[in-house]
Design a protein around this motif. Structure first.
Motif, PDB file in Angstrom:
ATOM      1  N   VAL A  51       0.841  -1.199   0.000  1.00 16.02           N
ATOM      2  CA  VAL A  51       0.000   0.000   0.000  1.00 16.02           C
ATOM      3  C   VAL A  51       0.878   1.253   0.000  1.00 16.02           C
ATOM      4  CG1 VAL A  51      -1.597   1.354   1.415  1.00 16.02           C
ATOM      5  CG2 VAL A  51      -1.981  -1.094   1.094  1.00 16.02           C
ATOM      6  N   ALA A  52       0.502   2.222  -0.827  1.00 22.52           N
ATOM      7  CA  ALA A  52       1.273   3.459  -0.963  1.00 22.52           C
ATOM      8  C   ALA A  52       0.844   4.490   0.078  1.00 22.52           C
ATOM      9  CB  ALA A  52       1.091   4.042  -2.362  1.00 22.52           C
ATOM     10  N   PHE A  53       1.823   5.232   0.590  1.00 22.02           N
ATOM     11  CA  PHE A  53       1.568   6.311   1.545  1.00 22.02           C
ATOM     12  C   PHE A  53       2.303   7.578   1.109  1.00 22.02           C
ATOM     13  CE2 PHE A  53       0.282   2.875   4.280  1.00 22.02           C
ATOM     14  CZ  PHE A  53      -0.539   3.427   5.256  1.00 22.02           C
ATOM     15  N   LEU A  54       1.590   8.686   1.166  1.00 23.71           N
ATOM     16  CA  LEU A  54       2.198  10.020   1.106  1.00 23.71           C
ATOM     17  C   LEU A  54       2.011  10.651   2.478  1.00 23.71           C
ATOM     18  CD1 LEU A  54       0.896  11.529  -2.281  1.00 23.71           C
ATOM     19  CD2 LEU A  54       3.151  10.582  -1.816  1.00 23.71           C
ATOM     20  N   VAL A  55       3.081  11.179   3.025  1.00 21.63           N
ATOM     21  CA  VAL A  55       3.024  11.756   4.368  1.00 21.63           C
ATOM     22  C   VAL A  55       3.547  13.186   4.309  1.00 21.63           C
ATOM     23  CG1 VAL A  55       3.759  11.538   6.761  1.00 21.63           C
ATOM     24  CG2 VAL A  55       3.407   9.469   5.382  1.00 21.63           C
ATOM     25  N   ASP A  56       2.663  14.146   4.559  1.00 17.64           N
ATOM     26  CA  ASP A  56       3.047  15.556   4.568  1.00 17.64           C
ATOM     27  C   ASP A  56       3.388  15.977   5.988  1.00 17.64           C
ATOM     28  OD1 ASP A  56       2.700  15.804   1.877  1.00 17.64           O
ATOM     29  OD2 ASP A  56       0.759  16.819   1.991  1.00 17.64           O
ATOM     30  N   VAL A  57       4.544  16.604   6.121  1.00 19.86           N
ATOM     31  CA  VAL A  57       5.061  17.018   7.419  1.00 19.86           C
ATOM     32  C   VAL A  57       5.233  18.530   7.433  1.00 19.86           C
ATOM     33  CG1 VAL A  57       7.224  17.019   8.750  1.00 19.86           C
ATOM     34  CG2 VAL A  57       6.192  14.851   8.056  1.00 19.86           C
ATOM     35  N   VAL A  58       4.922  19.142   8.558  1.00 22.31           N
ATOM     36  CA  VAL A  58       5.248  20.547   8.806  1.00 22.31           C
ATOM     37  C   VAL A  58       6.097  20.563  10.063  1.00 22.31           C
ATOM     38  CG1 VAL A  58       4.358  22.836   9.380  1.00 22.31           C
ATOM     39  CG2 VAL A  58       3.145  21.417   7.723  1.00 22.31           C
ATOM     40  N   THR A  59       7.333  21.013   9.951  1.00 25.45           N
ATOM     41  CA  THR A  59       8.279  20.830  11.047  1.00 25.45           C
ATOM     42  C   THR A  59       9.256  21.989  11.174  1.00 25.45           C
ATOM     43  OG1 THR A  59       9.960  19.326  11.945  1.00 25.45           O
ATOM     44  CG2 THR A  59       9.873  19.554   9.555  1.00 25.45           C
TER      45      THR A  59
ATOM     46  N   PRO B 283      -6.122   8.856  -4.542  1.00 21.37           N
ATOM     47  CA  PRO B 283      -5.499   7.720  -5.228  1.00 21.37           C
ATOM     48  C   PRO B 283      -6.137   7.429  -6.585  1.00 21.37           C
ATOM     49  CG  PRO B 283      -6.910   6.938  -3.443  1.00 21.37           C
ATOM     50  CD  PRO B 283      -6.845   8.442  -3.314  1.00 21.37           C
ATOM     51  N   ALA B 284      -5.295   7.219  -7.587  1.00 19.75           N
ATOM     52  CA  ALA B 284      -5.798   6.883  -8.924  1.00 19.75           C
ATOM     53  C   ALA B 284      -6.429   5.498  -8.925  1.00 19.75           C
ATOM     54  CB  ALA B 284      -4.659   6.946  -9.932  1.00 19.75           C
ATOM     55  N   THR B 285      -5.853   4.578  -8.172  1.00 18.78           N
ATOM     56  CA  THR B 285      -6.416   3.236  -7.989  1.00 18.78           C
ATOM     57  C   THR B 285      -6.252   2.858  -6.523  1.00 18.78           C
ATOM     58  OG1 THR B 285      -4.306   2.162  -8.539  1.00 18.78           O
ATOM     59  CG2 THR B 285      -5.891   2.474 -10.335  1.00 18.78           C
ATOM     60  N   GLU B 286      -7.073   1.910  -6.072  1.00 16.46           N
ATOM     61  CA  GLU B 286      -7.019   1.481  -4.684  1.00 16.46           C
ATOM     62  C   GLU B 286      -6.668  -0.004  -4.590  1.00 16.46           C
ATOM     63  OE1 GLU B 286     -10.176   4.493  -2.526  1.00 16.46           O
ATOM     64  OE2 GLU B 286     -10.967   2.692  -3.503  1.00 16.46           O
ATOM     65  N   ILE B 287      -6.063  -0.374  -3.477  1.00 17.24           N
ATOM     66  CA  ILE B 287      -5.724  -1.773  -3.216  1.00 17.24           C
ATOM     67  C   ILE B 287      -6.703  -2.314  -2.188  1.00 17.24           C
ATOM     68  CG2 ILE B 287      -3.993  -3.346  -2.277  1.00 17.24           C
ATOM     69  CD1 ILE B 287      -1.834  -1.473  -3.291  1.00 17.24           C
ATOM     70  N   GLU B 288      -7.456  -3.338  -2.552  1.00 17.17           N
ATOM     71  CA  GLU B 288      -8.415  -3.938  -1.628  1.00 17.17           C
ATOM     72  C   GLU B 288      -7.683  -4.820  -0.630  1.00 17.17           C
ATOM     73  OE1 GLU B 288     -12.564  -6.553  -1.622  1.00 17.17           O
ATOM     74  OE2 GLU B 288     -11.454  -6.233  -3.490  1.00 17.17           O
ATOM     75  N   ILE B 289      -7.914  -4.578   0.639  1.00 16.38           N
ATOM     76  CA  ILE B 289      -7.277  -5.344   1.703  1.00 16.38           C
ATOM     77  C   ILE B 289      -8.332  -6.245   2.352  1.00 16.38           C
ATOM     78  CG2 ILE B 289      -6.009  -5.229   3.877  1.00 16.38           C
ATOM     79  CD1 ILE B 289      -4.477  -4.126   1.483  1.00 16.38           C
ATOM     80  N   THR B 290      -8.151  -7.539   2.214  1.00 15.34           N
ATOM     81  CA  THR B 290      -9.104  -8.497   2.792  1.00 15.34           C
ATOM     82  C   THR B 290      -8.505  -9.279   3.953  1.00 15.34           C
ATOM     83  OG1 THR B 290      -8.427 -10.148   1.153  1.00 15.34           O
ATOM     84  CG2 THR B 290     -10.327  -8.767   0.602  1.00 15.34           C
ATOM     85  N   ASP B 291      -7.192  -9.274   4.068  1.00 12.78           N
ATOM     86  CA  ASP B 291      -6.522 -10.008   5.138  1.00 12.78           C
ATOM     87  C   ASP B 291      -6.530  -9.178   6.426  1.00 12.78           C
ATOM     88  OD1 ASP B 291      -4.598 -12.249   6.040  1.00 12.78           O
ATOM     89  OD2 ASP B 291      -3.450 -10.415   6.452  1.00 12.78           O
ATOM     90  N   ILE B 292      -7.030  -9.751   7.496  1.00 11.87           N
ATOM     91  CA  ILE B 292      -7.184  -9.015   8.750  1.00 11.87           C
ATOM     92  C   ILE B 292      -5.836  -8.584   9.313  1.00 11.87           C
ATOM     93  CG2 ILE B 292      -7.925  -9.193  11.154  1.00 11.87           C
ATOM     94  CD1 ILE B 292     -10.246 -10.915  10.231  1.00 11.87           C
ATOM     95  N   ASP B 293      -4.844  -9.463   9.265  1.00 11.38           N
ATOM     96  CA  ASP B 293      -3.531  -9.103   9.818  1.00 11.38           C
ATOM     97  C   ASP B 293      -2.912  -7.936   9.065  1.00 11.38           C
ATOM     98  OD1 ASP B 293      -3.631 -11.011  11.797  1.00 11.38           O
ATOM     99  OD2 ASP B 293      -2.552 -12.540  10.648  1.00 11.38           O
ATOM    100  N   THR B 294      -3.038  -7.961   7.736  1.00  5.85           N
ATOM    101  CA  THR B 294      -2.505  -6.858   6.941  1.00  5.85           C
ATOM    102  C   THR B 294      -3.248  -5.564   7.253  1.00  5.85           C
ATOM    103  OG1 THR B 294      -1.902  -8.366   5.145  1.00  5.85           O
ATOM    104  CG2 THR B 294      -2.056  -6.037   4.598  1.00  5.85           C
TER     105      THR B 294
ATOM    106  N   SER C 116      -3.299   7.651   1.484  1.00  6.55           N
ATOM    107  CA  SER C 116      -2.974   6.261   1.165  1.00  6.55           C
ATOM    108  C   SER C 116      -3.983   5.721   0.166  1.00  6.55           C
ATOM    109  CB  SER C 116      -2.967   5.416   2.445  1.00  6.55           C
ATOM    110  OG  SER C 116      -2.395   4.160   2.194  1.00  6.55           O
ATOM    111  N   ASN C 117      -3.744   4.511  -0.323  1.00  5.50           N
ATOM    112  CA  ASN C 117      -4.594   3.977  -1.401  1.00  5.50           C
ATOM    113  C   ASN C 117      -5.169   2.610  -1.076  1.00  5.50           C
ATOM    114  OD1 ASN C 117      -2.213   2.477  -1.648  1.00  5.50           O
ATOM    115  ND2 ASN C 117      -2.254   2.472  -3.899  1.00  5.50           N
ATOM    116  N   PHE C 118      -5.467   2.368   0.214  1.00  2.00           N
ATOM    117  CA  PHE C 118      -6.070   1.080   0.544  1.00  2.00           C
ATOM    118  C   PHE C 118      -7.583   1.175   0.658  1.00  2.00           C
ATOM    119  CE2 PHE C 118      -4.569   2.868   4.618  1.00  2.00           C
ATOM    120  CZ  PHE C 118      -5.755   2.895   5.350  1.00  2.00           C
TER     121      PHE C 118
END
Length: 250
Positions: free
Chosen positions: A95-103, A203-214, A236-238
């Motif tokens: 799964v992709a993440f973009l994280v914007d920070v102000v610091t 997100p242009a496309t999403e990733i379906e997450i079906t596994d509980i642990d993930t 994120s794109n989940f």
């Protein structure tokens, strides 16, 4: 689309996190300071500040807090010299993440964000490794039960919106960033009440997450990033189903 979308997942989770008013006010305050520093204190000529002020009002941020944050940005009051940084990475399940920070300390931010990823089966990538998976969009979110889908679609599309899409229990009006203010004015003039309106990385496309642990690992990474004092926004794109999301929350 069946189940909850990533949009619904994150908005639900953020709503719970944002109940911590002090943390929410700190983030909004940073945005007010950055926006006024870059574009001045006049919201008529500073769209970013205008959005930040609306967000502050929606959160019931005291007017004095808002004014101090803006004056720190314009230099009328002494303030912290904030920098904006975007980190890109992958979490569990690819799964992709973009994280914007102000610091005020980029070395601290780089270290803590990297730690957030590494402790949750993720890793930071190079600039550009993830951002191509997202588009900068204006998004207005409506609860399906509170609006006529046909009326919303007619008005939005006629006023220049790109699309109206269904996500879980919501309808999303999608715009270009440049058209955001014009579409907002049309929606407001037609008394179409949205839950949220913002310019975001969608997100242009999403990733379906079906596994509980993930799913658990993903939400743990998300929550750890939310707790990071330097993190301003997370994209994120989940897509996690209702069933899996409920099993995490219970």
């Amino acid at each position: 689309m069946a189940g909850h979308s990533k949009w619904a997942n994150i908005k639900h989770r953020k709503g719970r996190q944002d109940a911590q008013r002090g943390k929410l006010f700190t983030r909004i305050g940073k945005e007010l300071t950055i926006a006024s520093k870059l574009g001045g204190s006049d919201i008529s000529f500073n769209p970013r500040l205008r959005l930040a002020v609306e967000k502050a009002k929606a959160a019931n941020m005291p007017k004095d807090n808002m004014e101090r944050a803006i004056k720190k940005g314009t230099g009328e009051l002494e303030g912290v010299d904030y920098q904006e940084i975007r980190y890109e990475g992958y979490g569990p399940g690819g799964v992709a993440f973009l994280v914007d920070v102000v610091t005020d300390n980029k070395n601290r931010s780089a270290s803590t964000v990297r730690m957030n990823f590494s402790r949750n089966d993720g890793n930071l990538g190079e600039t550009g490794s993830v951002s191509f998976l997202f588009d900068r969009k204006g998004v207005f979110e409506f609860k399906k039960e509170n609006v006529s889908e046909d009326a919303l679609m007619d008005i939005a599309l006629e006023s220049g919106a790109e699309d109206v899409v269904e996500k879980g229990g919501s309808l999303l009006v999608m715009t270009t960033p440049n058209d955001f203010d014009a579409i907002k004015e049309v929606l407001d003039n037609n008394n179409l009440k949205y839950e949220n309106g913002e310019i975001t990385m969608y997100p242009a496309t999403e990733i379906e997450i079906t596994d509980i642990d993930t799913a658990k690992k993903l939400m743990k990474l998300y929550d750890d990033l939310e707790e990071n004092e330097d993190v301003q926004e997370i994209y994120s794109n989940f897509d996690i189903s209702d069933e899996v999301m409920n099993s995490i929350d219970n």
